[in-house]
Design a protein around this motif. Structure first.
Motif, mmCIF file in Angstrom:
data_model
loop_
_atom_site.group_PDB
_atom_site.id
_atom_site.type_symbol
_atom_site.label_atom_id
_atom_site.label_comp_id
_atom_site.label_asym_id
_atom_site.label_seq_id
_atom_site.Cartn_x
_atom_site.Cartn_y
_atom_site.Cartn_z
ATOM 1 N N THR A 236 0.833 -1.374 -0.056
ATOM 2 C CA THR A 236 -0.104 -0.081 -0.046
ATOM 3 C C THR A 236 0.839 1.276 0.009
ATOM 4 O O THR A 236 0.411 2.457 -0.450
ATOM 5 C CB THR A 236 -0.852 0.140 1.215
ATOM 6 N N CYS A 237 2.019 1.123 0.658
ATOM 7 C CA CYS A 237 2.890 2.400 0.812
ATOM 8 C C CYS A 237 3.671 2.686 -0.646
ATOM 9 O O CYS A 237 4.240 3.882 -0.877
ATOM 10 C CB CYS A 237 3.875 2.100 1.676
ATOM 11 N N VAL A 238 3.478 1.853 -1.757
ATOM 12 C CA VAL A 238 4.251 2.020 -2.853
ATOM 13 C C VAL A 238 3.501 2.257 -4.064
ATOM 14 O O VAL A 238 3.838 2.234 -5.131
ATOM 15 C CB VAL A 238 5.520 1.228 -3.070
ATOM 16 N N GLU A 239 2.148 1.779 -3.739
ATOM 17 C CA GLU A 239 1.148 1.438 -4.775
ATOM 18 C C GLU A 239 0.826 2.846 -5.864
ATOM 19 O O GLU A 239 0.581 2.814 -7.021
ATOM 20 C CB GLU A 239 -0.350 1.082 -4.381
ATOM 21 N N GLU A 240 1.126 4.028 -5.279
ATOM 22 C CA GLU A 240 1.113 5.211 -5.977
ATOM 23 C C GLU A 240 2.042 5.626 -6.897
ATOM 24 O O GLU A 240 2.332 6.041 -8.000
ATOM 25 C CB GLU A 240 1.025 6.404 -5.151
ATOM 26 N N TYR A 241 3.446 4.581 -6.876
ATOM 27 C CA TYR A 241 4.589 4.859 -7.536
ATOM 28 C C TYR A 241 4.724 3.642 -8.574
ATOM 29 O O TYR A 241 5.745 3.772 -9.589
ATOM 30 C CB TYR A 241 5.722 4.826 -6.539
#
Length: 343
Positions: free
Chosen positions: A226-231
Protein backbone atom coordinates in the motif's frame (compact mmCIF):
# COMPACT_ATOMS: atom_id res chain seq x y z
CA UNK A 1 -2.25 39.69 60.86
CA UNK A 2 0.72 38.82 58.67
CA UNK A 3 -0.11 35.12 58.90
CA UNK A 4 -3.77 35.75 57.98
CA UNK A 5 -2.76 37.96 55.05
CA UNK A 6 -0.29 35.38 53.76
CA UNK A 7 -2.92 32.63 54.07
CA UNK A 8 -5.46 34.70 52.17
CA UNK A 9 -2.96 35.43 49.39
CA UNK A 10 -2.08 31.72 49.18
CA UNK A 11 -5.75 30.74 48.81
CA UNK A 12 -6.32 33.35 46.11
CA UNK A 13 -3.22 32.21 44.22
CA UNK A 14 -4.30 28.57 44.49
CA UNK A 15 -7.75 29.34 43.07
CA UNK A 16 -6.18 31.37 40.24
CA UNK A 17 -3.75 28.59 39.28
CA UNK A 18 -6.48 25.94 39.40
CA UNK A 19 -8.73 28.02 37.14
CA UNK A 20 -5.93 28.59 34.64
CA UNK A 21 -4.67 25.03 34.73
CA UNK A 22 -8.06 23.47 34.13
CA UNK A 23 -7.23 20.42 36.24
CA UNK A 24 -5.19 17.34 35.42
CA UNK A 25 -7.80 14.89 34.12
CA UNK A 26 -8.04 13.94 30.45
CA UNK A 27 -11.04 16.19 29.83
CA UNK A 28 -9.13 19.15 31.22
CA UNK A 29 -6.04 18.29 29.22
CA UNK A 30 -7.88 18.71 25.93
CA UNK A 31 -7.23 22.08 24.31
CA UNK A 32 -8.23 23.95 21.17
CA UNK A 33 -5.59 22.35 18.96
CA UNK A 34 -5.54 18.76 17.73
CA UNK A 35 -2.03 17.67 16.80
CA UNK A 36 -1.84 14.85 14.28
CA UNK A 37 1.45 13.06 13.70
CA UNK A 38 2.28 11.13 10.53
CA UNK A 39 4.80 8.39 9.77
CA UNK A 40 7.46 9.12 7.12
CA UNK A 41 5.48 6.99 4.63
CA UNK A 42 2.58 9.44 4.74
CA UNK A 43 4.59 12.66 5.20
CA UNK A 44 5.43 13.22 1.52
CA UNK A 45 4.00 15.89 -0.77
CA UNK A 46 2.10 13.24 -2.72
CA UNK A 47 -0.28 12.77 0.24
CA UNK A 48 -0.53 16.44 1.22
CA UNK A 49 -4.08 16.76 -0.13
CA UNK A 50 -5.22 13.74 1.90
CA UNK A 51 -3.65 15.07 5.08
CA UNK A 52 -5.19 18.50 4.57
CA UNK A 53 -8.62 17.05 3.82
CA UNK A 54 -8.55 14.88 6.92
CA UNK A 55 -7.45 17.89 8.95
CA UNK A 56 -10.22 20.05 7.49
CA UNK A 57 -12.90 17.49 8.31
CA UNK A 58 -11.62 16.98 11.86
CA UNK A 59 -11.59 20.75 12.36
CA UNK A 60 -15.19 21.00 11.17
CA UNK A 61 -16.30 18.13 13.40
CA UNK A 62 -14.59 19.36 16.56
CA UNK A 63 -14.40 23.12 16.06
CA UNK A 64 -10.68 22.95 16.75
CA UNK A 65 -7.55 23.76 14.78
CA UNK A 66 -5.63 20.77 13.40
CA UNK A 67 -1.84 20.85 13.20
CA UNK A 68 0.04 18.22 11.18
CA UNK A 69 3.37 16.93 12.43
CA UNK A 70 5.39 15.37 9.61
CA UNK A 71 8.28 13.05 10.44
CA UNK A 72 11.25 11.32 8.85
CA UNK A 73 11.54 8.63 11.50
CA UNK A 74 9.07 6.12 12.93
CA UNK A 75 10.47 6.58 16.45
CA UNK A 76 9.74 10.31 16.41
CA UNK A 77 6.07 9.72 15.56
CA UNK A 78 5.71 7.06 18.27
CA UNK A 79 7.45 9.24 20.87
CA UNK A 80 5.18 12.19 20.07
CA UNK A 81 2.08 10.13 20.77
CA UNK A 82 3.44 8.35 23.84
CA UNK A 83 4.74 11.54 25.46
CA UNK A 84 1.48 13.48 25.08
CA UNK A 85 2.84 15.68 22.29
CA UNK A 86 0.25 14.48 19.78
CA UNK A 87 -3.48 13.75 19.99
CA UNK A 88 -3.88 11.59 16.92
CA UNK A 89 -1.71 9.47 14.64
CA UNK A 90 -1.87 7.12 11.68
CA UNK A 91 0.61 4.33 12.27
CA UNK A 92 1.37 0.70 11.62
CA UNK A 93 0.09 -2.06 13.87
CA UNK A 94 3.51 -2.64 15.46
CA UNK A 95 3.93 1.06 16.18
CA UNK A 96 0.52 1.08 17.85
CA UNK A 97 1.38 -1.96 19.99
CA UNK A 98 4.67 -0.33 21.06
CA UNK A 99 2.92 2.94 21.91
CA UNK A 100 0.14 1.16 23.83
CA UNK A 101 2.70 -0.77 25.87
CA UNK A 102 4.32 2.49 26.96
CA UNK A 103 1.19 4.57 27.52
CA UNK A 104 -2.16 2.93 28.20
CA UNK A 105 -3.95 6.14 27.19
CA UNK A 106 -3.11 5.30 23.57
CA UNK A 107 -5.96 3.49 21.87
CA UNK A 108 -7.36 2.70 18.43
CA UNK A 109 -10.12 4.78 16.88
CA UNK A 110 -10.55 3.43 13.31
CA UNK A 111 -8.94 1.31 10.62
CA UNK A 112 -9.41 0.91 6.88
CA UNK A 113 -11.65 -2.05 6.05
CA UNK A 114 -11.13 -4.53 3.28
CA UNK A 115 -13.07 -4.56 0.02
CA UNK A 116 -16.03 -6.06 1.92
CA UNK A 117 -16.36 -2.95 4.06
CA UNK A 118 -15.60 -4.98 7.20
CA UNK A 119 -12.64 -6.13 9.29
CA UNK A 120 -12.83 -9.61 7.76
CA UNK A 121 -10.47 -8.70 4.92
CA UNK A 122 -8.81 -5.60 6.41
CA UNK A 123 -5.28 -6.46 5.40
CA UNK A 124 -2.37 -5.42 3.23
CA UNK A 125 0.85 -7.23 2.27
CA UNK A 126 4.41 -7.38 3.50
CA UNK A 127 6.68 -7.89 0.50
CA UNK A 128 10.16 -9.30 0.09
CA UNK A 129 11.43 -8.06 -3.26
CA UNK A 130 14.47 -8.43 -5.51
CA UNK A 131 15.43 -6.78 -8.76
CA UNK A 132 13.99 -8.57 -11.80
CA UNK A 133 17.34 -9.16 -13.49
CA UNK A 134 18.68 -10.92 -10.40
CA UNK A 135 15.68 -13.01 -9.44
CA UNK A 136 17.22 -16.35 -10.41
CA UNK A 137 19.81 -15.90 -7.65
CA UNK A 138 17.03 -16.24 -5.12
CA UNK A 139 15.48 -19.44 -6.38
CA UNK A 140 15.98 -23.13 -5.68
CA UNK A 141 14.54 -25.65 -8.10
CA UNK A 142 12.73 -22.82 -9.86
CA UNK A 143 11.03 -21.49 -6.68
CA UNK A 144 11.96 -18.54 -4.49
CA UNK A 145 13.68 -19.67 -1.29
CA UNK A 146 14.56 -17.77 1.88
CA UNK A 147 17.80 -19.76 2.07
CA UNK A 148 19.16 -17.57 -0.73
CA UNK A 149 18.98 -14.29 1.21
CA UNK A 150 21.82 -15.30 3.55
CA UNK A 151 24.92 -13.08 3.16
CA UNK A 152 23.02 -10.48 1.12
CA UNK A 153 22.68 -6.73 1.62
CA UNK A 154 19.19 -6.42 3.10
CA UNK A 155 16.94 -3.37 3.54
CA UNK A 156 14.23 -3.12 6.19
CA UNK A 157 11.99 -0.09 6.78
CA UNK A 158 12.32 0.51 10.53
CA UNK A 159 12.44 -1.84 13.48
CA UNK A 160 9.08 -0.33 14.50
CA UNK A 161 7.49 -1.23 11.17
CA UNK A 162 5.02 -4.10 11.11
CA UNK A 163 5.29 -5.12 7.47
CA UNK A 164 8.74 -3.62 6.96
CA UNK A 165 10.38 -5.46 9.86
CA UNK A 166 8.30 -7.41 12.39
CA UNK A 167 6.51 -9.71 9.95
CA UNK A 168 9.47 -10.51 7.68
CA UNK A 169 11.76 -10.87 10.71
CA UNK A 170 9.41 -13.38 12.33
CA UNK A 171 9.24 -15.30 9.07
CA UNK A 172 13.03 -15.34 8.72
CA UNK A 173 13.62 -16.44 12.30
CA UNK A 174 11.06 -19.22 11.95
CA UNK A 175 12.76 -20.41 8.76
CA UNK A 176 16.45 -20.07 9.64
CA UNK A 177 16.28 -21.16 13.29
CA UNK A 178 15.63 -24.69 12.06
CA UNK A 179 19.19 -24.70 10.71
CA UNK A 180 22.04 -25.38 13.15
CA UNK A 181 24.07 -22.37 12.00
CA UNK A 182 21.20 -20.01 12.84
CA UNK A 183 19.59 -21.86 15.74
CA UNK A 184 19.85 -18.84 18.06
CA UNK A 185 18.89 -16.17 15.51
CA UNK A 186 17.10 -13.17 17.08
CA UNK A 187 15.48 -9.95 15.91
CA UNK A 188 18.52 -8.05 17.16
CA UNK A 189 20.73 -10.18 14.89
CA UNK A 190 18.66 -9.08 11.91
CA UNK A 191 19.20 -5.41 12.68
CA UNK A 192 22.94 -5.51 12.04
CA UNK A 193 25.49 -7.11 9.77
CA UNK A 194 25.93 -10.78 10.67
CA UNK A 195 25.18 -13.44 11.37
CA UNK A 196 22.58 -13.62 8.58
CA UNK A 197 23.18 -10.57 6.38
CA UNK A 198 26.40 -9.06 5.03
CA UNK A 199 24.91 -5.59 5.48
CA UNK A 200 21.64 -4.24 6.92
CA UNK A 201 20.06 -0.96 5.83
CA UNK A 202 16.95 0.85 7.07
CA UNK A 203 15.01 2.92 4.57
CA UNK A 204 13.11 4.83 7.34
CA UNK A 205 10.02 4.54 5.15
CA UNK A 206 8.60 1.85 2.89
CA UNK A 207 9.40 4.04 -0.08
CA UNK A 208 12.97 4.44 1.14
CA UNK A 209 13.43 0.69 1.52
CA UNK A 210 12.12 0.08 -2.00
CA UNK A 211 14.48 2.70 -3.42
CA UNK A 212 17.37 1.04 -1.57
CA UNK A 213 16.63 -2.05 -3.65
CA UNK A 214 16.11 -0.28 -6.97
CA UNK A 215 19.30 1.78 -6.68
CA UNK A 216 21.38 -1.31 -5.94
CA UNK A 217 22.19 -0.34 -2.35
CA UNK A 218 20.36 -3.49 -1.23
CA UNK A 219 20.01 -6.93 -2.81
CA UNK A 220 16.73 -7.75 -1.09
CA UNK A 221 14.23 -5.39 0.53
CA UNK A 222 11.16 -5.54 2.74
CA UNK A 223 8.33 -3.05 2.21
CA UNK A 224 4.56 -3.11 1.84
CA UNK A 225 2.20 -2.89 -1.11
CA UNK A 226 0.00 0.00 0.00
CA UNK A 227 2.88 2.39 0.66
CA UNK A 228 4.29 2.08 -2.84
CA UNK A 229 1.13 1.54 -4.88
CA UNK A 230 1.09 5.18 -5.99
CA UNK A 231 4.51 4.76 -7.58
CA UNK A 232 4.40 1.31 -9.17
CA UNK A 233 2.19 -0.75 -11.47
CA UNK A 234 1.83 -4.47 -12.02
CA UNK A 235 3.84 -5.52 -15.06
CA UNK A 236 3.53 -9.29 -14.95
CA UNK A 237 1.70 -11.92 -12.91
CA UNK A 238 -0.95 -11.65 -10.19
CA UNK A 239 -0.77 -8.89 -7.59
CA UNK A 240 0.56 -9.83 -4.16
CA UNK A 241 1.89 -13.23 -5.19
CA UNK A 242 5.41 -14.61 -5.40
CA UNK A 243 6.81 -13.98 -8.87
CA UNK A 244 4.68 -10.92 -9.60
CA UNK A 245 6.68 -8.20 -11.36
CA UNK A 246 6.14 -4.50 -10.66
CA UNK A 247 7.46 -1.54 -12.65
CA UNK A 248 8.05 1.99 -11.35
CA UNK A 249 5.72 4.38 -13.20
CA UNK A 250 7.25 6.81 -15.68
CA UNK A 251 5.77 9.78 -13.80
CA UNK A 252 6.57 8.49 -10.30
CA UNK A 253 7.13 11.20 -7.70
CA UNK A 254 10.00 11.40 -5.22
CA UNK A 255 11.76 9.33 -4.05
CA UNK A 256 11.08 7.10 -7.09
CA UNK A 257 11.73 9.81 -9.67
CA UNK A 258 15.32 8.61 -10.16
CA UNK A 259 14.36 4.95 -10.75
CA UNK A 260 11.43 5.25 -13.15
CA UNK A 261 10.94 2.24 -15.38
CA UNK A 262 12.89 -0.10 -13.12
CA UNK A 263 11.32 -3.42 -12.19
CA UNK A 264 11.34 -5.70 -9.17
CA UNK A 265 9.75 -9.06 -8.46
CA UNK A 266 8.25 -10.47 -5.26
CA UNK A 267 9.87 -13.32 -3.41
CA UNK A 268 6.92 -13.42 -1.03
CA UNK A 269 3.80 -11.51 0.00
CA UNK A 270 2.52 -12.04 3.54
CA UNK A 271 -0.87 -10.63 4.65
CA UNK A 272 -0.78 -8.12 7.53
CA UNK A 273 -3.49 -6.40 9.59
CA UNK A 274 -4.28 -2.89 8.34
CA UNK A 275 -2.78 0.20 9.98
CA UNK A 276 -4.95 2.00 12.55
CA UNK A 277 -5.66 5.61 13.34
CA UNK A 278 -4.86 5.92 17.04
CA UNK A 279 -5.32 8.56 19.72
CA UNK A 280 -3.90 9.57 23.08
CA UNK A 281 -6.94 9.92 25.32
CA UNK A 282 -5.03 11.90 27.94
CA UNK A 283 -4.68 14.83 25.54
CA UNK A 284 -7.61 14.31 23.18
CA UNK A 285 -10.47 13.62 25.57
CA UNK A 286 -13.62 11.51 25.17
CA UNK A 287 -15.78 14.21 23.56
CA UNK A 288 -13.38 14.76 20.67
CA UNK A 289 -12.77 11.00 20.40
CA UNK A 290 -16.49 10.42 19.84
CA UNK A 291 -16.75 13.20 17.27
CA UNK A 292 -13.70 12.04 15.30
CA UNK A 293 -14.71 8.38 15.36
CA UNK A 294 -18.19 9.29 14.07
CA UNK A 295 -16.54 11.36 11.32
CA UNK A 296 -13.98 8.73 10.33
CA UNK A 297 -16.56 5.93 10.05
CA UNK A 298 -19.04 8.07 8.09
CA UNK A 299 -20.07 7.77 4.44
CA UNK A 300 -18.73 11.31 4.00
CA UNK A 301 -15.18 10.06 4.53
CA UNK A 302 -15.71 6.74 2.73
CA UNK A 303 -16.88 8.59 -0.39
CA UNK A 304 -14.30 11.37 -0.24
CA UNK A 305 -11.94 10.88 -3.19
CA UNK A 306 -9.25 13.01 -1.57
CA UNK A 307 -9.01 10.29 1.10
CA UNK A 308 -10.21 7.20 -0.80
CA UNK A 309 -9.11 7.57 -4.41
CA UNK A 310 -10.80 5.20 -6.87
CA UNK A 311 -8.37 2.45 -7.83
CA UNK A 312 -6.68 3.01 -11.19
CA UNK A 313 -7.82 6.64 -11.19
CA UNK A 314 -4.26 7.93 -11.10
CA UNK A 315 -5.10 10.11 -8.10
CA UNK A 316 -2.81 10.21 -5.09
CA UNK A 317 -4.61 9.62 -1.79
CA UNK A 318 -4.05 8.00 1.56
CA UNK A 319 -6.21 5.02 0.54
CA UNK A 320 -7.39 3.44 -2.70
CA UNK A 321 -10.91 2.14 -3.19
CA UNK A 322 -12.10 -0.63 -5.48
CA UNK A 323 -15.33 -1.70 -3.75
CA UNK A 324 -16.75 -1.02 -0.26
CA UNK A 325 -13.59 0.11 1.51
CA UNK A 326 -14.18 2.54 4.37
CA UNK A 327 -12.94 3.32 7.87
CA UNK A 328 -14.47 1.16 10.60
CA UNK A 329 -14.18 1.21 14.38
CA UNK A 330 -11.64 -1.23 15.78
CA UNK A 331 -10.81 -2.48 19.27
CA UNK A 332 -7.40 -3.02 20.81
CA UNK A 333 -7.83 -6.82 20.89
CA UNK A 334 -7.92 -6.99 17.10
CA UNK A 335 -4.16 -6.37 17.11
CA UNK A 336 -3.35 -9.28 19.45
CA UNK A 337 -1.85 -11.29 16.52
CA UNK A 338 0.74 -8.52 16.09
CA UNK A 339 1.60 -8.77 19.78
CA UNK A 340 2.46 -12.40 19.24
CA UNK A 341 5.38 -11.37 17.01
CA UNK A 342 6.97 -9.57 19.96
CA UNK A 343 6.82 -12.47 22.40
Amino acid sequence: MKKKLMLAMFLILSVFLTACGGGSNSAGAADDVIKMVWYPNESGNDLKSSREEIGRLISEATGKKVEHQLTTDYAVAIESLVNNNADLAFMGAQGYVEAKNRNDAVQTIAVKSGESGTLEDAKYYSWLAVNVDEQDKYKKDGEFSLDTIADTKFSFVSNSSTSGFKVPAANMIDHFSKQEAYADLTEEDLMESGPLFSQVLFGNSHQGSAVNLLTGNADVAAFCDTCVEEYVEIAEGEENTAGAVYRVKDNAAEPFHTVTGKEFTLMSAIPVLNEPFVVNMDVLGQEDFDKIQELFTSDEVANNEKIFAPKDSGQSALFSKSDKERLVAVEDEWYDPIREFSK
